[in-house]
Structure formats: C-alpha cells, structure tokens
Design an enzyme around this catalytic site. Structure first.
Site, PDB file in Angstrom:
ATOM      1  N   HIS A  27       0.850  -1.191   0.000  1.00  0.00           N
ATOM      2  CA  HIS A  27       0.000   0.000   0.000  1.00  0.00           C
ATOM      3  C   HIS A  27       0.883   1.238   0.000  1.00  0.00           C
ATOM      4  O   HIS A  27       2.099   1.157   0.137  1.00  0.00           O
ATOM      5  CB  HIS A  27      -0.957   0.006   1.203  1.00  0.00           C
ATOM      6  CG  HIS A  27      -0.304   0.314   2.511  1.00  0.00           C
ATOM      7  ND1 HIS A  27      -0.888   1.100   3.471  1.00  0.00           N
ATOM      8  CD2 HIS A  27       0.890  -0.046   3.042  1.00  0.00           C
ATOM      9  CE1 HIS A  27      -0.098   1.196   4.529  1.00  0.00           C
ATOM     10  NE2 HIS A  27       0.994   0.490   4.282  1.00  0.00           N
ATOM     11  N   CYS A  37       5.858   6.613   3.955  1.00  0.00           N
ATOM     12  CA  CYS A  37       4.701   5.749   3.642  1.00  0.00           C
ATOM     13  C   CYS A  37       3.923   6.229   2.418  1.00  0.00           C
ATOM     14  O   CYS A  37       2.998   5.551   1.974  1.00  0.00           O
ATOM     15  CB  CYS A  37       3.777   5.637   4.849  1.00  0.00           C
ATOM     16  SG  CYS A  37       4.538   4.740   6.214  1.00  0.00           S
ATOM     17  N   HIS A  41       4.948   0.365  -0.621  1.00  0.00           N
ATOM     18  CA  HIS A  41       5.732  -0.548   0.216  1.00  0.00           C
ATOM     19  C   HIS A  41       4.818  -1.662   0.709  1.00  0.00           C
ATOM     20  O   HIS A  41       3.600  -1.565   0.600  1.00  0.00           O
ATOM     21  CB  HIS A  41       6.377   0.196   1.396  1.00  0.00           C
ATOM     22  CG  HIS A  41       5.383   0.806   2.332  1.00  0.00           C
ATOM     23  ND1 HIS A  41       4.675   1.961   2.043  1.00  0.00           N
ATOM     24  CD2 HIS A  41       4.952   0.408   3.550  1.00  0.00           C
ATOM     25  CE1 HIS A  41       3.868   2.248   3.042  1.00  0.00           C
ATOM     26  NE2 HIS A  41       4.016   1.310   3.983  1.00  0.00           N
ATOM     27  N   HIS A  43       3.844  -5.056   3.561  1.00  0.00           N
ATOM     28  CA  HIS A  43       3.868  -5.573   4.926  1.00  0.00           C
ATOM     29  C   HIS A  43       3.393  -7.020   4.917  1.00  0.00           C
ATOM     30  O   HIS A  43       2.626  -7.425   4.045  1.00  0.00           O
ATOM     31  CB  HIS A  43       2.911  -4.801   5.843  1.00  0.00           C
ATOM     32  CG  HIS A  43       3.207  -3.352   5.966  1.00  0.00           C
ATOM     33  ND1 HIS A  43       4.227  -2.873   6.766  1.00  0.00           N
ATOM     34  CD2 HIS A  43       2.616  -2.271   5.398  1.00  0.00           C
ATOM     35  CE1 HIS A  43       4.241  -1.543   6.681  1.00  0.00           C
ATOM     36  NE2 HIS A  43       3.281  -1.155   5.861  1.00  0.00           N
ATOM     37  N   HIS A  78      -1.420 -10.650  -1.220  1.00  0.00           N
ATOM     38  CA  HIS A  78      -0.585 -10.359  -2.389  1.00  0.00           C
ATOM     39  C   HIS A  78      -1.269  -9.381  -3.353  1.00  0.00           C
ATOM     40  O   HIS A  78      -1.305  -9.596  -4.568  1.00  0.00           O
ATOM     41  CB  HIS A  78      -0.151 -11.646  -3.100  1.00  0.00           C
ATOM     42  CG  HIS A  78       0.897 -12.372  -2.334  1.00  0.00           C
ATOM     43  ND1 HIS A  78       0.619 -13.153  -1.243  1.00  0.00           N
ATOM     44  CD2 HIS A  78       2.243 -12.387  -2.474  1.00  0.00           C
ATOM     45  CE1 HIS A  78       1.745 -13.647  -0.756  1.00  0.00           C
ATOM     46  NE2 HIS A  78       2.749 -13.195  -1.475  1.00  0.00           N
ATOM     47  N   GLU A 129       0.504  -4.263  11.608  1.00  0.00           N
ATOM     48  CA  GLU A 129       1.174  -3.931  10.353  1.00  0.00           C
ATOM     49  C   GLU A 129       2.665  -4.253  10.415  1.00  0.00           C
ATOM     50  O   GLU A 129       3.252  -4.688   9.429  1.00  0.00           O
ATOM     51  CB  GLU A 129       0.971  -2.439  10.059  1.00  0.00           C
ATOM     52  CG  GLU A 129       1.560  -1.997   8.747  1.00  0.00           C
ATOM     53  CD  GLU A 129       1.333  -0.531   8.485  1.00  0.00           C
ATOM     54  OE1 GLU A 129       0.344  -0.201   7.820  1.00  0.00           O
ATOM     55  OE2 GLU A 129       2.152   0.293   8.964  1.00  0.00           O
TER      56      GLU A 129
END
Length: 145
Positions: A27, A37, A41, A43, A78, A129
C-alpha cells in the site's frame, strides 16, 4: 505464527470466536504527512478477528473459521490495497492506513455475518502492520444497524 495476546472486547455473548491469520499486501498513503509511507511498500500483516454470538448454526459452529479467513485473505493477500474498491486516494477516511484497513475488514466481515440466520457479530479487528505497530477497531452499537 507467533502466539499473541489480544485486547479482549467486553461482551455478554455465550460464544467468542477468534481467528488469527496473516497476509502480505502493499500500500501507500496518499498524503504529504505520511512521509516515507507515501511510497509503495509492503507488509506481512497479522490479523485477529473476534466474532461473538449466542446461537450456533446448523453445523454446530458460531461461524466457520475458514469463512472468516477467506473473506479477507482471498481478497487482499498479495495485492496492492489502494487498488481495491474499498479504498479511495481522494478521501482520507478511505486511505489504506492501518486504521482504515481494520475498519474496512470489519465492514466486509460484518456484511457477510449479517446474512447468517444465527446473527453473529464481529466485535473486534486487531491488525498488526509491523512487529511494533497495530490497530484495534471496535464498532459502536449503532454500526450494527
């Protein structure tokens, strides 16, 4: 998956089901104050979903654990969260921040639960996260209307 302790929502229901799972997603947060952010990137998220109710279904379940996982995992694993129709880069309430993602997961889960005759309720979405950052979303009573 590591064993974790989650904050427990207070309730008076007979049954409480908790489902843990993880999924990988990318996201970005489309706002200047998001700093790094703002860039795409990823998680490995860890989620815990709390569902409660007083009645079991015809199979003897409050809710099938797999059904809860599939609502989120199949849709979001994914993926780039920003590309899902639940999120909107123009509205801060719909940016894929951890807070909004937890709320959106609740909406997806509760919408599905509303169709079940035994009327279970999702009381909490815990979304981690990173190893040091997580959000807990708990709906208000009026959210179930």
């Amino acid at each position: 998956m590591m064993q974790q302790i989650y904050p427990a929502p207070a309730h008076s229901y007979r049954y409480e089901l908790n489902k843990d799972f993880q999924f990988a997603a990318a996201h970005y947060v489309p706002h200047e104050e998001a700093g790094a952010c703002r860039r795409l990137h990823g998680h490995t998220y860890f989620a815990n979903i709390t569902v409660v109710g007083d009645e079991l279904n015809e199979s003897g379940f409050l809710v099938n654990f797999q059904d809860i996982k599939n609502l989120i995992h199949k849709r979001f694993d994914h993926t780039v969260l920003n590309e899902d129709s639940l999120f909107d880069d123009m509205d801060p309430n719909h940016f894929p921040t951890t807070e909004a993602v937890a709320r959106k997961f609740w909406e997806v889960i509760q919408e599905s639960l509303n169709k079940l005759p035994n009327q279970p309720r999702c009381l909490q979405v815990f979304l981690r996260e990173t190893p040091t950052s997580y959000v807990v979303f708990r709906p208000r009573k009026e959210d179930f209307q």
